[in-house]
Motif scaffolding. Structure first.
Motif, PDB file in Angstrom:
ATOM      1  N   ALA A  14       0.810  -1.219   0.000  1.00 15.82           N
ATOM      2  CA  ALA A  14       0.000   0.000   0.000  1.00 15.82           C
ATOM      3  C   ALA A  14       0.846   1.272   0.000  1.00 15.82           C
ATOM      4  O   ALA A  14       0.674   2.148   0.838  1.00 15.82           O
ATOM      5  N   PRO A  15       1.766   1.402  -0.965  1.00 16.76           N
ATOM      6  CA  PRO A  15       2.620   2.595  -0.967  1.00 16.76           C
ATOM      7  C   PRO A  15       1.871   3.845  -1.427  1.00 16.76           C
ATOM      8  O   PRO A  15       0.989   3.775  -2.274  1.00 16.76           O
ATOM      9  N   SER A  16       2.261   4.984  -0.866  1.00 18.97           N
ATOM     10  CA  SER A  16       1.749   6.263  -1.370  1.00 18.97           C
ATOM     11  C   SER A  16       2.410   6.511  -2.718  1.00 18.97           C
ATOM     12  O   SER A  16       3.407   5.880  -3.061  1.00 18.97           O
ATOM     13  N   LEU A  17       1.882   7.454  -3.459  1.00 12.45           N
ATOM     14  CA  LEU A  17       2.430   7.731  -4.775  1.00 12.45           C
ATOM     15  C   LEU A  17       3.906   8.120  -4.692  1.00 12.45           C
ATOM     16  O   LEU A  17       4.722   7.643  -5.485  1.00 12.45           O
ATOM     17  N   ALA A  18       4.256   8.935  -3.728  1.00 11.30           N
ATOM     18  CA  ALA A  18       5.645   9.379  -3.586  1.00 11.30           C
ATOM     19  C   ALA A  18       6.585   8.242  -3.175  1.00 11.30           C
ATOM     20  O   ALA A  18       7.785   8.306  -3.433  1.00 11.30           O
ATOM     21  N   ARG A  19       6.061   7.193  -2.560  1.00 12.83           N
ATOM     22  CA  ARG A  19       6.920   6.087  -2.092  1.00 12.83           C
ATOM     23  C   ARG A  19       7.042   4.951  -3.094  1.00 12.83           C
ATOM     24  O   ARG A  19       7.724   3.964  -2.819  1.00 12.83           O
ATOM     25  N   PHE A  20       6.366   5.060  -4.244  1.00 10.56           N
ATOM     26  CA  PHE A  20       6.525   4.006  -5.244  1.00 10.56           C
ATOM     27  C   PHE A  20       7.997   3.883  -5.605  1.00 10.56           C
ATOM     28  O   PHE A  20       8.725   4.875  -5.632  1.00 10.56           O
ATOM     29  N   ALA A  21       8.427   2.664  -5.875  1.00  8.39           N
ATOM     30  CA  ALA A  21       9.840   2.401  -6.150  1.00  8.39           C
ATOM     31  C   ALA A  21      10.387   3.315  -7.228  1.00  8.39           C
ATOM     32  O   ALA A  21       9.717   3.597  -8.215  1.00  8.39           O
ATOM     33  N   LEU A  22      11.598   3.771  -7.021  1.00 12.55           N
ATOM     34  CA  LEU A  22      12.276   4.565  -8.030  1.00 12.55           C
ATOM     35  C   LEU A  22      12.926   3.636  -9.031  1.00 12.55           C
ATOM     36  O   LEU A  22      13.297   2.502  -8.715  1.00 12.55           O
ATOM     37  N   GLY A  23      13.094   4.117 -10.227  1.00  9.53           N
ATOM     38  CA  GLY A  23      13.773   3.323 -11.246  1.00  9.53           C
ATOM     39  C   GLY A  23      12.818   2.918 -12.338  1.00  9.53           C
ATOM     40  O   GLY A  23      11.648   3.201 -12.326  1.00  9.53           O
ATOM     41  N   GLU A  24      13.366   2.270 -13.319  1.00  6.32           N
ATOM     42  CA  GLU A  24      12.609   1.887 -14.511  1.00  6.32           C
ATOM     43  C   GLU A  24      11.763   0.680 -14.246  1.00  6.32           C
ATOM     44  O   GLU A  24      11.998  -0.340 -13.931  1.00  6.32           O
TER      45      GLU A  24
END
Length: 161
Positions: free
Chosen positions: A151-161
């Motif tokens: 349940a990640p917030s939009l800002a916490r979605f994984a970085l990267g491709e």
């Protein structure tokens, strides 16, 4: 032609994809650069899609504020009258964008069924010319999937491709 074009920094692709799916489940067609055709001029493809869209959501974050692509897309969206700025992270906006009424998505917990999206959905509806048509079953299933992935917030979605 998509209803909504999403502009974002490529390291935030997972966040853009999540928002795109939520918008789709509210009845809007969405384009972001996952649809680029290999071997073709990316700039021309992006401009064509942005010009064809009825709304452009720009996801502002610490990375997008210095992205030439995002700045160009935001500038064109403003010129075309389809610019919908959103904070993915609270950051100072680049010169020329700081006075715009920016939708704050930082409090949104990322839930596909959330009243925190009401302002964004209202603005998209205004620009597209039709109210959202929520797919209740699709949103329920997508909500379950989102929760299974933490349940990640939009800002916490994984970085990267």
């Amino acid at each position: 032609m998509a209803d909504v074009f999403i502009s974002y920094k490529s390291e935030r692709r997972a966040a853009a994809a999540h928002l795109a799916e939520v918008l789709r489940l509210h009845g809007y067609t969405v384009w972001f650069d996952y649809g680029l055709l290999t071997g073709r001029d990316f700039g021309r493809q992006i401009e064509k899609e942005l010009r064809a869209a009825k709304a452009c959501i720009v996801l502002w974050c610490s990375m997008s504020i210095s992205s030439e692509w995002v700045l160009d897309e935001a500038r064109l969206a403003k010129e075309l009258g389809k610019y919908t700025p959103c904070w993915l992270e609270k950051v100072g906006l680049p010169l020329g964008y700081g006075r715009d009424d920016t939708i704050d998505l930082t409090p949104w917990d990322g839930a596909p069924r959330s009243s925190a999206l009401d302002r964004l959905l209202s603005e998209v509806a205004r620009q597209v010319g039709r109210a959202p048509q929520a797919n209740f079953e699709g949103l329920r299933v997508y909500d379950e999937t989102w929760r299974r992935f933490g349940a990640p917030s939009l800002a916490r979605f994984a970085l990267g491709e």
